[in-house]
Scaffold this active site. Structure first.
Site, PDB file in Angstrom:
ATOM      1  N   GLU A 162     -13.252 -31.163  66.021  1.00  0.00           N
ATOM      2  CA  GLU A 162     -14.544 -31.261  67.017  1.00  0.00           C
ATOM      3  C   GLU A 162     -14.652 -32.258  68.656  1.00  0.00           C
ATOM      4  O   GLU A 162     -15.394 -33.050  69.077  1.00  0.00           O
ATOM      5  CB  GLU A 162     -15.427 -30.494  66.694  1.00  0.00           C
ATOM      6  CG  GLU A 162     -15.876 -29.646  65.659  1.00  0.00           C
ATOM      7  CD  GLU A 162     -16.485 -29.659  65.138  1.00  0.00           C
ATOM      8  OE1 GLU A 162     -18.107 -30.290  65.686  1.00  0.00           O
ATOM      9  OE2 GLU A 162     -16.895 -28.536  64.346  1.00  0.00           O
ATOM     10  N   ASN A 204      -8.446 -29.068  64.972  1.00  0.00           N
ATOM     11  CA  ASN A 204      -9.339 -28.745  64.215  1.00  0.00           C
ATOM     12  C   ASN A 204     -10.860 -28.740  65.565  1.00  0.00           C
ATOM     13  O   ASN A 204     -11.585 -29.780  65.168  1.00  0.00           O
ATOM     14  CB  ASN A 204     -10.493 -28.179  63.074  1.00  0.00           C
ATOM     15  CG  ASN A 204     -10.408 -27.084  62.726  1.00  0.00           C
ATOM     16  OD1 ASN A 204     -10.526 -26.538  62.773  1.00  0.00           O
ATOM     17  ND2 ASN A 204     -12.129 -28.092  61.778  1.00  0.00           N
ATOM     18  N   HIS A 241     -16.087 -19.250  64.657  1.00  0.00           N
ATOM     19  CA  HIS A 241     -17.409 -18.896  64.185  1.00  0.00           C
ATOM     20  C   HIS A 241     -17.954 -18.280  65.592  1.00  0.00           C
ATOM     21  O   HIS A 241     -18.500 -18.411  66.348  1.00  0.00           O
ATOM     22  CB  HIS A 241     -18.510 -19.782  64.179  1.00  0.00           C
ATOM     23  CG  HIS A 241     -18.329 -21.117  63.182  1.00  0.00           C
ATOM     24  ND1 HIS A 241     -18.128 -20.924  61.483  1.00  0.00           N
ATOM     25  CD2 HIS A 241     -17.296 -22.504  62.926  1.00  0.00           C
ATOM     26  CE1 HIS A 241     -17.723 -22.112  61.367  1.00  0.00           C
ATOM     27  NE2 HIS A 241     -17.410 -22.861  61.789  1.00  0.00           N
ATOM     28  N   GLU A 270     -12.604 -21.841  59.364  1.00  0.00           N
ATOM     29  CA  GLU A 270     -13.561 -21.848  59.545  1.00  0.00           C
ATOM     30  C   GLU A 270     -14.337 -20.203  59.450  1.00  0.00           C
ATOM     31  O   GLU A 270     -15.535 -20.119  60.046  1.00  0.00           O
ATOM     32  CB  GLU A 270     -14.028 -22.721  59.592  1.00  0.00           C
ATOM     33  CG  GLU A 270     -14.345 -24.138  59.240  1.00  0.00           C
ATOM     34  CD  GLU A 270     -15.011 -25.449  60.398  1.00  0.00           C
ATOM     35  OE1 GLU A 270     -15.882 -24.741  60.392  1.00  0.00           O
ATOM     36  OE2 GLU A 270     -14.030 -26.412  60.369  1.00  0.00           O
ATOM     37  N   ASP A 272     -16.058 -16.773  60.382  1.00  0.00           N
ATOM     38  CA  ASP A 272     -17.348 -16.700  59.459  1.00  0.00           C
ATOM     39  C   ASP A 272     -17.600 -15.689  60.926  1.00  0.00           C
ATOM     40  O   ASP A 272     -17.664 -15.832  61.782  1.00  0.00           O
ATOM     41  CB  ASP A 272     -18.824 -17.141  59.284  1.00  0.00           C
ATOM     42  CG  ASP A 272     -19.233 -18.536  60.012  1.00  0.00           C
ATOM     43  OD1 ASP A 272     -19.387 -18.204  61.071  1.00  0.00           O
ATOM     44  OD2 ASP A 272     -19.798 -19.166  58.946  1.00  0.00           O
TER      45      ASP A 272
HETATM   46  O1  G2I Z   1     -21.732 -26.314  61.498  1.00  0.00           O
HETATM   47  C1  G2I Z   1     -20.282 -25.503  60.733  1.00  0.00           C
HETATM   48  C2  G2I Z   1     -19.248 -25.720  60.515  1.00  0.00           C
HETATM   49  C3  G2I Z   1     -18.939 -26.503  61.976  1.00  0.00           C
HETATM   50  N1  G2I Z   1     -17.402 -26.365  61.715  1.00  0.00           N
HETATM   51  C4  G2I Z   1     -17.094 -28.288  61.309  1.00  0.00           C
HETATM   52  C5  G2I Z   1     -17.671 -27.796  59.782  1.00  0.00           C
HETATM   53  O2  G2I Z   1     -17.435 -29.194  58.790  1.00  0.00           O
HETATM   54  C6  G2I Z   1     -18.984 -27.476  59.232  1.00  0.00           C
HETATM   55  O3  G2I Z   1     -19.556 -27.463  58.309  1.00  0.00           O
HETATM   56  C7  G2I Z   1     -21.348 -26.998  58.581  1.00  0.00           C
HETATM   57  C8  G2I Z   1     -21.331 -27.554  56.681  1.00  0.00           C
HETATM   58  O4  G2I Z   1     -21.018 -25.045  55.893  1.00  0.00           O
HETATM   59  C9  G2I Z   1     -22.882 -27.175  56.370  1.00  0.00           C
HETATM   60  O5  G2I Z   1     -23.066 -27.149  54.899  1.00  0.00           O
HETATM   61  O6  G2I Z   1     -21.426 -28.873  58.099  1.00  0.00           O
HETATM   62  C10 G2I Z   1     -22.585 -28.824  58.330  1.00  0.00           C
HETATM   63  C11 G2I Z   1     -22.924 -30.869  59.009  1.00  0.00           C
HETATM   64  O7  G2I Z   1     -21.928 -30.950  58.497  1.00  0.00           O
HETATM   65  C12 G2I Z   1     -23.340 -28.725  57.154  1.00  0.00           C
HETATM   66  O8  G2I Z   1     -24.127 -28.954  57.266  1.00  0.00           O
HETATM   67  C13 G2I Z   1     -25.023 -29.961  56.291  1.00  0.00           C
HETATM   68  C14 G2I Z   1     -25.599 -30.236  56.320  1.00  0.00           C
HETATM   69  O9  G2I Z   1     -26.421 -30.669  58.007  1.00  0.00           O
HETATM   70  C15 G2I Z   1     -27.467 -31.355  55.788  1.00  0.00           C
HETATM   71  O10 G2I Z   1     -28.326 -31.851  55.794  1.00  0.00           O
HETATM   72  C16 G2I Z   1     -26.762 -31.197  54.457  1.00  0.00           C
HETATM   73  O11 G2I Z   1     -26.765 -32.437  52.957  1.00  0.00           O
HETATM   74  O12 G2I Z   1     -24.560 -29.630  54.699  1.00  0.00           O
HETATM   75  C17 G2I Z   1     -25.348 -30.643  54.154  1.00  0.00           C
HETATM   76  C18 G2I Z   1     -24.401 -29.952  52.667  1.00  0.00           C
HETATM   77  O13 G2I Z   1     -25.880 -29.455  51.938  1.00  0.00           O
END
Ligand code: G2I
Length: 450
Positions: A162, A204, A241, A270, A272
Site C-alpha cells: 500500500e 501489494n 476489497h 485479499e 472480499d
Molecule cells: O484492512 C483490510 C486489509 C487491507 N490490506 C492489508 C491487510 O493487512 C488488511 O488486513 C486487516 C486485517 O484484516 C485486520 O484484522 O488489517 C487490519 C489492520 O492491520 C487488521 O485489523 C487489526 C486491528 O486494527 C487491530 O486493532 C487488531 O488488534 O486486527 C488486529 C487483530 O485482530
C-alpha cells in the site's frame, strides 16, 4: 483424464473437451461429474492456487479449521507476520503466532504467502516515531531479519504494501517510510531478495483493479521501471476489497493482463466483496474469471473464511456464512474455476476424439486457441484435423454472445448460444469474436464428421 463421449445421431465421432498438458489438466467446460468439489482442487486444474487469510487465534475453532483444511491450498497470515507483530520492540523478534499459522498450513501441505514486510500501517510504536536514515536502516533490518527467518518456507512475500496514494495523482502515499526517499521500495525488494532468493517478491495494494485509475497507472509505471532497471520484483498483488461503492471493474482482466505483460505474476491477494445472494455471487464470478483469463494470474486468496471472520463482517463479504455454510458466492467461484481458463503453464487446449462402438471409424479433432482479448470481448480460433468434411459446434455460455466470425458461415440454434460451423472453402480453421458480458469462460467444442 476422463473422456466424455456423447452420442450424436448419425455422427460417428464426438470429441471430448478435456486435455492434459504438462501434467496440468485444462478444462474447457468441465462435465459436472468430473468437476472438482473444493476451491483448491478446482483452481489446481489450471495450475492455480486458492487461498485464504488465517488468524492464529481461530486455529482452535474446529469449524474454521475444517473449512481451511478442506478448501484452501494457500494461506496468508491476516496479521501475525506484520511489522508490529514480528518486531514489537526494536531488535526483538517474535514469530510465535506467525509460526502457528505457517506450521498448520505446511503440515497440511499448503503453501504460505508472507504478509507484509514493509508498510506505513501496523508499524510497532518504536518505528512510528522514527524517521530518516535511522528509519531506513530499521526498515531494511526488519525486512532482512523476517525474510531470513522464514527463508525457504514461504512461497511469496508482500514485500511492500500500500505505498501509493488514493485519488487522482498516481503518486506515492506520504508516510514516514516514503519520507526516507523515493527509493525505499526498491531498497526493501533488494533486501528481501538477498535474504530469501527463492521467495517470490510482490508489491501489494488496493484500488489498483481498475485500469483507468491513476493509482493503477502509478503502480504499473513503478513495476515497469523496476523491471527495466533489474530491481527484483516477481509479482503484483491486487487486494480486491470490493463493495457497492467500489465494484469489480469490467476491465479487471485488462489490468491483470497488462501487469502480467510486464513480466510479473499477478495474484488476487485479499478478495472480499460486500453484499449477498446472486449479486455478490456474480461479482465473485467476475473476479475469478478475470484471473482465469490471464495466464500469469497464478492464484486467488480470499480475506477470511466465514463472514464472521472478516475485518468487515457486517458487509458479509466472504464465501461461507457465519455458520460455515457455503454461500451462493462460493458456488459461483467453484463453478467458474471448474469451467477452466487460461492455464498458468499451457496456453492452448486440444480436443481429443474417441470412437463410439459400432459407428463409422475416422473422426476429427477441433483445437481451440485463444486470440486477442479486449475489455469487452475476446477472439477464439479453431483448427480442425482428421477430415475435410467436418462439423464443429461452438457453445458459448450465457450471457456471452458471438458477435463476429471468419472463415465459416455458421448456423445457429434458437438460443443463439450454439453455433454450428462447416468448411466454407477457406481451409480447416475458423474463428470468432465473443462479447463476454462478464463471463470469461472458454466456449466448448464438439467435432464430428459431416
Ligand atoms: O484492512 C483490510 C486489509 C487491507 N490490506 C492489508 C491487510 O493487512 C488488511 O488486513 C486487516 C486485517 O484484516 C485486520 O484484522 O488489517 C487490519 C489492520 O492491520 C487488521 O485489523 C487489526 C486491528 O486494527 C487491530 O486493532 C487488531 O488488534 O486486527 C488486529 C487483530 O485482530
Amino acid at each position: 483424464m476422463t473422456l466424455t463421449a456423447k452420442s450424436v445421431s448419425r455422427v460417428a465421432l464426438v470429441s471430448s473437451l478435456v486435455a492434459a498438458v504438462a501434467g496440468a489438466a485444462v478444462l474447457l467446460a468441465a462435465p459436472a461429474s468430473g468437476a472438482a468439489s473444493t476451491l483448491a482442487a478446482a483452481a489446481e486444474q489450471s495450475g492455480r492456487y486458492f487461498g485464504t487469510a488465517v488468524a492464529a487465534n481461530k486455529l482452535g475453532d474446529s469449524t474454521y479449521v475444517g473449512i481451511l483444511n478442506r478448501e484452501f491450498d494457500m494461506v496468508t497470515a491476516e496479521n501475525e507476520m506484520k511489522m508490529d507483530a514480528t518486531e514489537p520492540n526494536q531488535g526483538q523478534f517474535s514469530f510465535s503466532n506467525g509460526d502457528r499459522i505457517l506450521n498448520q498450513a505446511r503440515n497440511q501441505g499448503k503453501r504460505v504467502r508472507g504478509h507484509a514486510l514493509a508498510w506505513h500501517s501496523q508499524q510497532p510504536g518504536w518505528m512510528q516515531n522514527m524517521s530518516g536514515s535511522a528509519l531506513r536502516s530499521a526498515m531494511l533490518n526488519h525486512v532482512t531479519q523476517v525474510a531470513s527467518y522464514y527463508k525457504g518456507k514461504v512461497y511469496a512475500w508482500d514485500v511492500v504494501n500500500e505505498a501509493f496514494a488514493d485519488g487522482g495523482g498516481g503518486g506515492r502515499r506520504d508516510s514516514n517510510l516514503q519520507r526516507t526517499g523515493n527509493d525505499w521500495i526498491e531498497a526493501a525488494f533488494r533486501a528481501a531478495r538477498s535474504a530469501d532468493p527463492n521467495a517470490k517478491l510482490c508489491y501489494n495494494d488496493y484500488n489498483t483493479d481498475n485500469w483507468s485509475n491513476a493509482k493503477t497507472q502509478g503502480v504499473y509505471n513503478m513495476v515497469r521501471d523496476f523491471k527495466s532497471r533489474g530491481v527484483p520484483i516477481d509479482c503484483v498483488g491486487f487486494q480486491a476489497h470490493f463493495n457497492s461503492g467500489n465494484p469489480v471493474p469490467s476491465n479487471y482482466h485488462t489490468t491483470l493482463g497488462n501487469f502480467a505483460a510486464l513480466g510479473v505474476d499477478v495474484q488476487i491477494t485479499e478478495l472480499d466483496i460486500e453484499g449477498s445472494g446472486s449479486g455478490q455471487a456474480q461479482q465473485f464470478q467476475g473476479v475469478t474469471q478475470a484471473c482465469l483469463a490471464v495466464a500469469r494470474c497464478t492464484g486467488i486468496t480470499v480475506w477470511g473464511i466465514r463472514d464472521s471472520d472478516s475485518w468487515r463482517s457486517s458487509g458479509t463479504p466472504l464465501l461461507f456464512d457465519g455458520s460455515g455454510n457455503k454461500k451462493a458466492a462460493y458456488t459461483s467461484v467453484l463453478n467458474a474455476l471448474n469451467s477452466g481458463g487460461t492455464g498458468t503453464n499451457p496456453t492452448t487446449t486440444t480436443t481429443t476424439t474417441t470412437t463410439t462402438p459400432g459407428e463409422q471409424p475416422g473422426g476429427c479433432t477441433a483445437t481451440y486457441s485463444e486470440g486477442q482479448k479486449w475489455s469487452d470481448r475476446f477472439n477464439g480460433n479453431v483448427t480442425v484435423s482428421g477430415t475435410d468434411n467436418w462439423v464443429v459446434t461452438v457453445t458459448v455460455s450465457s450471457p456471452q454472445k458471438v458477435i463476429a466470425t471468419w472463415n465459416t458461415s455458421p448456423s445457429w440454434d434458437s438460443s443463439g448460444n450454439v453455433m454450428t460451423a462447416r468448411p466454407n472453402g477457406s481451409g480447416n480453421s475458423f474463428g470468432f469474436t465473443i462479447q463476454h458480458n462478464g463471463n470469461w469462460s472458454w466456449p466448448s467444442l464438439t467435432c464430428s464428421v459431416g
